[in-house]
Design a protein around this motif. Structure first.
Motif, PDB file in Angstrom:
ATOM      1  N   TYR A   3       0.827  -1.207   0.000  1.00  0.00           N
ATOM      2  CA  TYR A   3       0.000   0.000   0.000  1.00  0.00           C
ATOM      3  C   TYR A   3       0.864   1.260   0.000  1.00  0.00           C
ATOM      4  O   TYR A   3       0.484   2.285  -0.582  1.00  0.00           O
ATOM      5  N   ALA A   4       2.024   1.206   0.642  1.00  0.00           N
ATOM      6  CA  ALA A   4       2.929   2.353   0.608  1.00  0.00           C
ATOM      7  C   ALA A   4       3.409   2.611  -0.818  1.00  0.00           C
ATOM      8  O   ALA A   4       3.522   3.764  -1.253  1.00  0.00           O
ATOM      9  N   LEU A   5       3.679   1.540  -1.558  1.00  0.00           N
ATOM     10  CA  LEU A   5       4.081   1.702  -2.955  1.00  0.00           C
ATOM     11  C   LEU A   5       2.935   2.275  -3.786  1.00  0.00           C
ATOM     12  O   LEU A   5       3.163   3.071  -4.704  1.00  0.00           O
ATOM     13  N   VAL A   6       1.691   1.873  -3.472  1.00  0.00           N
ATOM     14  CA  VAL A   6       0.531   2.447  -4.167  1.00  0.00           C
ATOM     15  C   VAL A   6       0.463   3.949  -3.919  1.00  0.00           C
ATOM     16  O   VAL A   6       0.094   4.732  -4.802  1.00  0.00           O
ATOM     17  N   ALA A   7       0.837   4.376  -2.710  1.00  0.00           N
ATOM     18  CA  ALA A   7       0.819   5.799  -2.360  1.00  0.00           C
ATOM     19  C   ALA A   7       2.047   6.538  -2.880  1.00  0.00           C
ATOM     20  O   ALA A   7       2.213   7.728  -2.590  1.00  0.00           O
ATOM     21  N   ASN A   8       2.914   5.851  -3.642  1.00  0.00           N
ATOM     22  CA  ASN A   8       4.158   6.445  -4.154  1.00  0.00           C
ATOM     23  C   ASN A   8       5.099   6.850  -3.028  1.00  0.00           C
ATOM     24  O   ASN A   8       5.814   7.854  -3.116  1.00  0.00           O
ATOM     25  N   LEU A   9       5.091   6.062  -1.954  1.00  0.00           N
ATOM     26  CA  LEU A   9       5.985   6.276  -0.818  1.00  0.00           C
ATOM     27  C   LEU A   9       6.916   5.077  -0.677  1.00  0.00           C
ATOM     28  O   LEU A   9       6.576   3.969  -1.114  1.00  0.00           O
ATOM     29  N   PRO A  10       8.079   5.237  -0.058  1.00  0.00           N
ATOM     30  CA  PRO A  10       8.948   4.087   0.208  1.00  0.00           C
ATOM     31  C   PRO A  10       8.227   3.056   1.079  1.00  0.00           C
ATOM     32  O   PRO A  10       7.400   3.415   1.928  1.00  0.00           O
ATOM     33  N   PRO A  11       8.515   1.760   0.915  1.00  0.00           N
ATOM     34  CA  PRO A  11       7.800   0.703   1.655  1.00  0.00           C
ATOM     35  C   PRO A  11       7.839   0.866   3.168  1.00  0.00           C
ATOM     36  O   PRO A  11       6.895   0.478   3.857  1.00  0.00           O
ATOM     37  N   ILE A  12       8.911   1.448   3.700  1.00  0.00           N
ATOM     38  CA  ILE A  12       9.042   1.556   5.145  1.00  0.00           C
ATOM     39  C   ILE A  12       7.911   2.380   5.761  1.00  0.00           C
ATOM     40  O   ILE A  12       7.501   2.153   6.901  1.00  0.00           O
ATOM     41  N   ARG A  32     -13.545  -4.720  17.674  1.00  0.00           N
ATOM     42  CA  ARG A  32     -12.628  -5.718  18.228  1.00  0.00           C
ATOM     43  C   ARG A  32     -11.786  -6.407  17.160  1.00  0.00           C
ATOM     44  O   ARG A  32     -10.795  -7.054  17.493  1.00  0.00           O
ATOM     45  N   GLN A  33     -12.207  -6.314  15.908  1.00  0.00           N
ATOM     46  CA  GLN A  33     -11.472  -6.986  14.836  1.00  0.00           C
ATOM     47  C   GLN A  33     -10.805  -6.017  13.860  1.00  0.00           C
ATOM     48  O   GLN A  33      -9.966  -6.436  13.070  1.00  0.00           O
ATOM     49  N   LEU A  34     -11.176  -4.753  13.892  1.00  0.00           N
ATOM     50  CA  LEU A  34     -10.675  -3.800  12.904  1.00  0.00           C
ATOM     51  C   LEU A  34      -9.174  -3.590  13.073  1.00  0.00           C
ATOM     52  O   LEU A  34      -8.694  -3.274  14.158  1.00  0.00           O
ATOM     53  N   ALA A  35      -8.433  -3.774  11.975  1.00  0.00           N
ATOM     54  CA  ALA A  35      -6.986  -3.551  11.963  1.00  0.00           C
ATOM     55  C   ALA A  35      -6.707  -2.251  11.227  1.00  0.00           C
ATOM     56  O   ALA A  35      -7.028  -2.109  10.048  1.00  0.00           O
ATOM     57  N   VAL A  36      -6.129  -1.293  11.929  1.00  0.00           N
ATOM     58  CA  VAL A  36      -5.896   0.048  11.384  1.00  0.00           C
ATOM     59  C   VAL A  36      -4.493   0.132  10.812  1.00  0.00           C
ATOM     60  O   VAL A  36      -3.535  -0.387  11.391  1.00  0.00           O
ATOM     61  N   GLY A  37      -4.389   0.803   9.678  1.00  0.00           N
ATOM     62  CA  GLY A  37      -3.098   0.965   9.025  1.00  0.00           C
ATOM     63  C   GLY A  37      -3.291   1.504   7.621  1.00  0.00           C
ATOM     64  O   GLY A  37      -4.323   2.097   7.303  1.00  0.00           O
ATOM     65  N   PRO A  38      -2.326   1.323   6.745  1.00  0.00           N
ATOM     66  CA  PRO A  38      -2.472   1.780   5.360  1.00  0.00           C
ATOM     67  C   PRO A  38      -3.523   0.954   4.628  1.00  0.00           C
ATOM     68  O   PRO A  38      -3.601  -0.259   4.800  1.00  0.00           O
ATOM     69  N   VAL A  39      -4.361   1.622   3.829  1.00  0.00           N
ATOM     70  CA  VAL A  39      -5.395   0.938   3.050  1.00  0.00           C
ATOM     71  C   VAL A  39      -5.316   1.398   1.605  1.00  0.00           C
ATOM     72  O   VAL A  39      -4.762   2.459   1.297  1.00  0.00           O
ATOM     73  N   ALA A  40      -5.904   0.609   0.730  1.00  0.00           N
ATOM     74  CA  ALA A  40      -5.793   0.876  -0.703  1.00  0.00           C
ATOM     75  C   ALA A  40      -6.428   2.204  -1.094  1.00  0.00           C
ATOM     76  O   ALA A  40      -5.853   2.990  -1.859  1.00  0.00           O
ATOM     77  N   ILE A  41      -7.632   2.477  -0.570  1.00  0.00           N
ATOM     78  CA  ILE A  41      -8.357   3.678  -0.981  1.00  0.00           C
ATOM     79  C   ILE A  41      -7.573   4.936  -0.625  1.00  0.00           C
ATOM     80  O   ILE A  41      -7.332   5.812  -1.462  1.00  0.00           O
TER      81      ILE A  41
END
Length: 662
Positions: A3-12, A32-41
């Protein structure tokens, strides 16, 4: 990292965004199940939205530091915006996402995510079009480029995971972790990177030092526009995922608290070089399949990510990408809700079935952003359609009782001769008041046996009772409509009187300010019918003393008033009856004098009706009726009318109290 690459950012930066926001959300969030982080949209929006301010790459192909700073600043601003919405309690906006819309969106998104990960299994890149069907056609046209060993590995991993998913004894085993470890060992031992397999490669190590985000000196307008769109879309996607797992696991999430949690997560994350985070389908599915039951799962995942960043990133160098793709494909397969459309079809819930299908295909054709927006629009349109379509019932009386029910629902209910009772079963407002007016006039014409607009009334309709017990609030447009109904009913049938029954306290206060409507308010439907009957009996009583012209002298009016006085706690003021006016009184003039004597208030008029009823039946004595009596009767009748259908014993008890009161 993808997803970082999709955002044109370095993978880190994908790893950063998958750690700190996840920990903060675990402390503040309600899913209780939602995992927060980078997403495609959001990643796509970062790439396209911020590229209008600064290019993502420099001329030598390296990452542009200005673009990276913009991405971090957008996380800070998105967090501030979401936090403000949460503190202002605007999470109710998610209530407009109905379950069929959420189900249609998540089902389509599962297909999109699965296709997106299929490129790792096939070994070649796919079209980046938002149209899923274009991606499928492109994939099939280029099957000759497939790396068959990668396909074999991906299919094997999916089969392995399905066995662990289907066998009850193996469900608690961390199957995803096992295939990752096995995949790394096989890739390292066989040097699969030399055989055409795609592996993760080098990942920089180290936890970032906290640093305040830098806001740009120019392009703030474009940045704010991006923040507004990405914040709302990211939040709506997160809520859609959260609602899906909340419904599956039988608990509720708090939309306002979710906004606060996302806001604080993004604000804190921006100090650790994160770009905007949201709840992701893929990671949430993996999280749920791993057995997540509380928010601690997210906190532990975030802490483990920090450990990975600190020391373990070299271990993932040989991780084959087909393994990662297969894990996500199996994880999101559970989001495909094939049962929902058939269930809606069986219920004949056509509006909701249409909303499901429109959202599903819109997401597949136009992408997740527009698909979710279309689904939101479907929910709004469905809500407006339901609230603007008037729901009403024509009531009849249960023989031998004071109870009134829908004539179409209960067979035992019979119409009251010459009386039309219409109950409106929803709040009156500008969107549905015209429909209510048309429905009332239609029922009035049916009661009068009028076939067309130009017909003359053929039936008898002495009284129209509008039962407003189901109306909790009304606006100025609906008040104007009520006046319009009264005027039009009078124009159709001048002899028909109109009354407003069962008016609740809040509505009563508003109607009392409208002089043209205040005089039409009455107690419960039964009391109004008794009142109408008593008025007719009073007219008969009046006729006994009237001359050939239908009038009585003022002295006769005083005598009748004194005769009624013994049934009332009020004393007759003869000056009121003697002042002004002609010596010969018509019934209407006499009736107005009595209303003036007993007061214009509803409880006094109701008392007058009771007294007249007693006098006509030649009762010699009756205990004084206090001012609270009729109001108590009204309240009891409203309770009876609302409880009616199944509570026979309760009805009998309340009716007995009314009989004792009478």
């Amino acid at each position: 990292m993808s997803y970082a690459l999709v955002a044109n950012l370095p993978p880190i930066y994908g790893l950063y965004t998958g750690s700190f926001p996840l920990i903060i959300y675990g402390l503040l969030g309600t899913s209780r199940q939602l995992a927060v982080g980078p997403v495609a949209i959001v990643s796509l929006l970062v790439s396209h939205g911020l590229n209008a301010i600064a290019p993502a790459k420099l001329e030598d192909g390296t990452a542009n530091p200005v673009f990276i700073k913009l991405a971090i600043a957008s996380a800070f601003l998105s967090g501030c915006f979401q936090l403000a919405l949460g503190l202002l309690k605007l999470g109710f906006l998610t209530s407009f996402l109905s379950h069929p819309v959420v189900s249609g969106f998540t089902s389509a998104a599962a297909i999109i995510i699965g296709l997106g990960q299929l490129k790792h299994v096939l070994g070649y890149s796919l079209s980046e079009s938002n149209n899923t069907f274009v991606v499928i056609v492109d994939m099939l046209a280029r099957l000759g480029e497939a790396h068959y060993p990668s396909i074999l590995m991906g299919v094997g991993v999916m089969a392995f995971l399905m066995v662990f998913k289907k066998v009850p004894r193996l469900r608690k085993v961390p199957s995803a972790m096992l295939v990752v470890i096995i995949g790394i060992l096989i890739s390292w031992g066989a040097r699969l990177d030399k055989s055409g397999f795609k592996i993760c490669g080098t990942i920089p190590a180290g936890v970032p030092v906290p640093k305040a985000p830098e806001l740009p000196s120019s392009g703030m307008g474009t940045l704010f526009s991006f923040v507004l769109i990405s914040s709302m879309l990211g939040y709506m996607e997160s809520i859609a995922v959260g609602l899906t797992y909340a419904n599956k696991n039988g608990y509720a999430i708090n939309p306002d608290q979710e906004l606060v949690a996302f806001g604080v997560s993004n604000i804190v994350g921006s100090f650790f070089r994160c770009y905007p985070a949201a709840g992701g389908f893929g990671r949430s599915a993996v999280n749920a399949n791993a057995g997540s039951r509380t928010q601690m799962a997210g906190i532990i995942s975030g802490l483990l990510m920090l450990i990975v960043l600190s020391a373990l990133t070299p271990l993932f160098y040989y991780l084959p990408k087909p393994v990662l793709g297969a894990i996500v494909i199996i994880a999101v397969s559970g989001l495909l809700d094939t049962h929902e459309p058939f269930h809606l079809y069986e219920l004949e819930a056509w509006e909701e079935l249409i909303a499901f299908c429109v959202t599903f295909f819109a997401t597949l054709l136009f992408g997740a952003e527009l698909g979710l927006a279309v689904g939101f629009g479907c929910s709004i349109i469905a809500l407006l359609f339901q609230t603007s379509s008037p729901t009403y019932s024509v009531l009849g009386q249960v023989p031998g009782t004071h109870l009134y029910h829908d004539l179409k629902v209960m067979d035992a209910v019979v119409p009251v001769p010459g009386i039309l009772i219409i109950r409106f079963d929803m709040d009156l407002w500008f969107a549905n008041c015209n429909g209510f007016r048309d429905a009332v006039l239609h029922e009035v014409k049916l009661a009068l046996h009028m076939v067309s607009e130009t017909d003359k009334p053929r039936g008898e309709l002495r009284r129209l009772v509008l039962d407003l017990s189901g109306v909790n609030r009304l606006d100025s447009s609906s008040m104007r409509t009520l006046k319009d109904i009264i005027v039009k009913v009078k124009s159709i049938s001048p002899s028909t009187s109109v009354a407003l029954a069962g008016v609740k306290k809040a509505v009563r206060r508003r109607l009392a300010r409208e002089i043209a409507l205040a005089s039409y308010m009455g107690p419960g439907a039964h009391s109004i019918l008794v009142a109408g009957k008593s008025r007719d009996q009073l007219q008969q009583y009046f006729s006994k003393s009237a001359d050939a012209s239908g009038r009585i002298t003022r002295q006769q009016a005083i005598s009748i008033a004194h005769e009624l006085e013994k049934f009332s706690s009020s004393k007759v003021d003869e000056h009121t009856l003697e002042e002004g006016g002609s010596e010969a009184l018509s019934f209407n003039e006499f009736y107005q004098l009595l209303k003036q004597l007993y007061g214009e208030k509803e409880d006094r008029i109701a008392m007058l009706y009771s007294n007249v009823h007693a006098a006509v039946e030649d009762r010699e004595s009756l205990p004084p009726v206090n001012a609270e009596g009729p109001q108590e009767e009204q309240d009891q009748e409203e309770i009876v009318m609302s409880v009616v259908p199944e509570a026979g014993e309760i009805n009998a008890e309340i009716v007995t109290k009314q009989q004792k009161h009478a």
